[in-house]
Every structure is written in C-alpha cells, then in structure tokens.
Design an enzyme around this catalytic site. Sequence first.
Site, PDB file in Angstrom:
ATOM      1  N   ASP A 180       0.839  -1.197   0.000  1.00  0.00           N
ATOM      2  CA  ASP A 180       0.000   0.000   0.000  1.00  0.00           C
ATOM      3  C   ASP A 180       0.877   1.251   0.000  1.00  0.00           C
ATOM      4  O   ASP A 180       0.641   2.207  -0.748  1.00  0.00           O
ATOM      5  CB  ASP A 180      -0.899  -0.029   1.236  1.00  0.00           C
ATOM      6  CG  ASP A 180      -2.138   0.836   1.093  1.00  0.00           C
ATOM      7  OD1 ASP A 180      -2.460   1.259  -0.031  1.00  0.00           O
ATOM      8  OD2 ASP A 180      -2.792   1.093   2.121  1.00  0.00           O
ATOM      9  N   HIS A 191      -4.344   2.783  -6.960  1.00  0.00           N
ATOM     10  CA  HIS A 191      -5.532   2.446  -6.180  1.00  0.00           C
ATOM     11  C   HIS A 191      -6.757   2.227  -7.066  1.00  0.00           C
ATOM     12  O   HIS A 191      -7.642   1.441  -6.720  1.00  0.00           O
ATOM     13  CB  HIS A 191      -5.804   3.518  -5.121  1.00  0.00           C
ATOM     14  CG  HIS A 191      -5.010   3.305  -3.868  1.00  0.00           C
ATOM     15  ND1 HIS A 191      -3.687   3.685  -3.760  1.00  0.00           N
ATOM     16  CD2 HIS A 191      -5.342   2.724  -2.682  1.00  0.00           C
ATOM     17  CE1 HIS A 191      -3.248   3.353  -2.551  1.00  0.00           C
ATOM     18  NE2 HIS A 191      -4.224   2.760  -1.885  1.00  0.00           N
ATOM     19  N   HIS A 200      -6.466  -1.285  -8.134  1.00  0.00           N
ATOM     20  CA  HIS A 200      -6.938  -2.122  -7.019  1.00  0.00           C
ATOM     21  C   HIS A 200      -8.452  -2.225  -7.039  1.00  0.00           C
ATOM     22  O   HIS A 200      -9.023  -3.309  -6.893  1.00  0.00           O
ATOM     23  CB  HIS A 200      -6.473  -1.546  -5.683  1.00  0.00           C
ATOM     24  CG  HIS A 200      -7.266  -2.066  -4.510  1.00  0.00           C
ATOM     25  ND1 HIS A 200      -8.469  -1.497  -4.120  1.00  0.00           N
ATOM     26  CD2 HIS A 200      -7.065  -3.111  -3.676  1.00  0.00           C
ATOM     27  CE1 HIS A 200      -8.967  -2.180  -3.099  1.00  0.00           C
ATOM     28  NE2 HIS A 200      -8.130  -3.151  -2.802  1.00  0.00           N
ATOM     29  N   HIS A 206      -5.467  -5.747   0.632  1.00  0.00           N
ATOM     30  CA  HIS A 206      -5.518  -4.475  -0.094  1.00  0.00           C
ATOM     31  C   HIS A 206      -4.149  -4.103  -0.663  1.00  0.00           C
ATOM     32  O   HIS A 206      -4.003  -3.816  -1.856  1.00  0.00           O
ATOM     33  CB  HIS A 206      -6.017  -3.393   0.870  1.00  0.00           C
ATOM     34  CG  HIS A 206      -5.955  -1.998   0.332  1.00  0.00           C
ATOM     35  ND1 HIS A 206      -6.957  -1.428  -0.427  1.00  0.00           N
ATOM     36  CD2 HIS A 206      -5.001  -1.034   0.467  1.00  0.00           C
ATOM     37  CE1 HIS A 206      -6.628  -0.190  -0.734  1.00  0.00           C
ATOM     38  NE2 HIS A 206      -5.447   0.082  -0.213  1.00  0.00           N
TER      39      HIS A 206
END
Length: 363
Positions: free
Chosen positions: A171, A254, A257, A271
Amino acid sequence: MAKIIGSPSRYVQGAGELSHLREHVALLGKNLFILTSPSGRGRVEGKIAKSLEGSDAKAVYEVFNGECCMTEINRIKAAFDASGCDLIVGIGGGKIHDTAKAAAYYSKVPVVIVPTIASTDAPCSALSVIYTDDGVFEKYLFLPANPNMVLVDTEIVAAAPARLLVSGMGDALATYFEARACRDSNAGNCVGGTITLAAMQLARLCYETLLSDGLKAKLAVERKVCTKAVENIIEANTYLSGVGFESGGLAGAHAIHNGLTALPATHAFYHGEKVAFGTLVQLVLENASTEELAEVLDFCATVGLPTTLADLDIADATEEQLMEVAKLACADGDTLHNMPFPVTPEGVYAAIVAADQLGCQYK
C-alpha cells in the site's frame, strides 16, 4: 486551488503504548466503544484493562462483522448510540478503521484508531473506503476531519504475521508514485487542495524507507521481534503513507486495485497486495523508465509482493474479465483520472497485460 495538507491531530507510536490508552484519550472522551474482531480483542483487552485501572471509565466491545459497507456502518452507529459511550476506538486492520471512522462521523463523536497490524495506510486518513456487502468496491467516503488520534503499539504490530506488514508496504509503495502523478497533473488531493512540498517529501521519504528497511523489517517480524527497521516500516506504512497519500492524492495504483475487486479470486488477497500490482500497472501506463520499473520489481520480489496476475490467482482471467477490471478502474469519479494524461479502458487493459508480462519476465 489552495495547497492543503491533512493529518491526525496526534500520532503516538511506541512499545506498550496501548497500556496508556485512557491517559492518551483523556481529553477526547471517557467511556470507550471499542470496535474490533474477536481475535483482536484477545490481543488487546489486557492492555486496555490495565489502562482503565483506578478510573470509573468503561470499555464496551463490539465485534466487527468483516466488511466496511453501509450495512455494517449503520449497525455500528446504532450500537454505539445505545452504549452510553462518548468515544469510538477502532482496533484492528483497515476495514475496522474505516468503519470506525465512518460510524464516528455519523454519530458526531471523536474517533481513535489503534492499528494492530501495519497492513494499510488507512489509520491516519480522513477517508473510508466503502464496499458492497459482497466486498466489491462501491465508493470513497471523504470525511471532514482526520482521526483525533492514531495510537500504534509496536509490540502488538510486530507480533502480527509478516504478510500483513508486507501488505502495508505494498500500500505504501504506491504513495510516492501516485503523489507524483497528481503533482504533475495538478490534480486535487483527498483533503480538497493540491499537494504541498511537505506532503511530496513525506511521500518520497515513505518510498525511500521501504527500499532501505523493508526486507530487514520483514525478516525481523518473521521472528516476532521489533527492531529499528520494524519501527521505521511501521511509521512508513502508517503515517508517512497515510499523510502522503491523502495530502498527495491517489491516482492509478488504487484505481487498479478497485478494478481488481471485480474478480472474486482477488478477494483472498490483502488491499496492499493488490495495490502493489496496481503500482506496476500505473508505471506501465506512464511508460516509466526501465531503471524505475526494475527498482520496483526488485523491491516487490524481495519482500514478497505480487508482480503478476498469477500472484493474484487470476492467471487464467479472460480478456473480457480483464476488460471489466479496466472499465471499473476507469469509472467516473475514480482516481485513475488524476493521471497526467487521458486514460481509457483499452489503455488500462493493455497496461495490465504488459505489467503481468514484465513481472513474468523478471521472475
């Protein structure tokens, strides 16, 4: 547009600090409504009980049901409103944090975030990522303020499985590259402004800390010890990445993702593991230099982050399925449009395939 940087009102990190929770939150509230998992409660209840000794404050525990969705947020809000407490404490991982922040926002009370793992940069942010009840990305809930406090007990975090710390590195890996993209496009950040010099430097420091201490921290946590490298990575994953992404802005990684959540097989991955692959896709979209791609691929391989579709158990994904990922990543309002050039589902699909091939070639 003004340059704006946001951060929690106070960040506390150190070994054993959860045993001082009541002292730290004394100015925020007295009675603690604690949202956590059953296993999380077992890890923290003794320390919290110690912090309440000698006071008439109480702790009311509520079990998190597993998904940060509006159904769960509304349930937690109702439970808090009936508890007689005046402060919400979210203890656990990213989805617990986001649920606690959202429930506190709707109940108009302070919120304290206590990570038991360093797997995401959610703790410090004024943001909750909302999913459907089935775990598919739905929306971002932008909150008017960051958490009142983030408290990190490094004894607890260092005892968690190493994969969680590595996920946090995944992340955090995106922080610098997404901030750079937002700076280049002059895109807005998550707090309603554009990036400051301070936020850009925090994002860069985050990346540099991962490269210098990531492997050392992983090896230490695998043996359940907390070294200086572990302390540094916990701060990078939690604070540097948290303030860096929020005040720097989100972009391609992101969004990729979010697109990957359309494939049920990826729900088994954390995540940060999906964000790490999304970072590679963003770099391909940017046509990043061979040297930069090699540095990122080498870091991911060294600490154990995904670099291929096979690493995410979707090696057999069809062209149609990957196009669905690309379309979801390009959805109106998602952060892929913060890239400093136009993006299309077709271009994103091509970048996903090319990033996978780069990962395969590197292996």
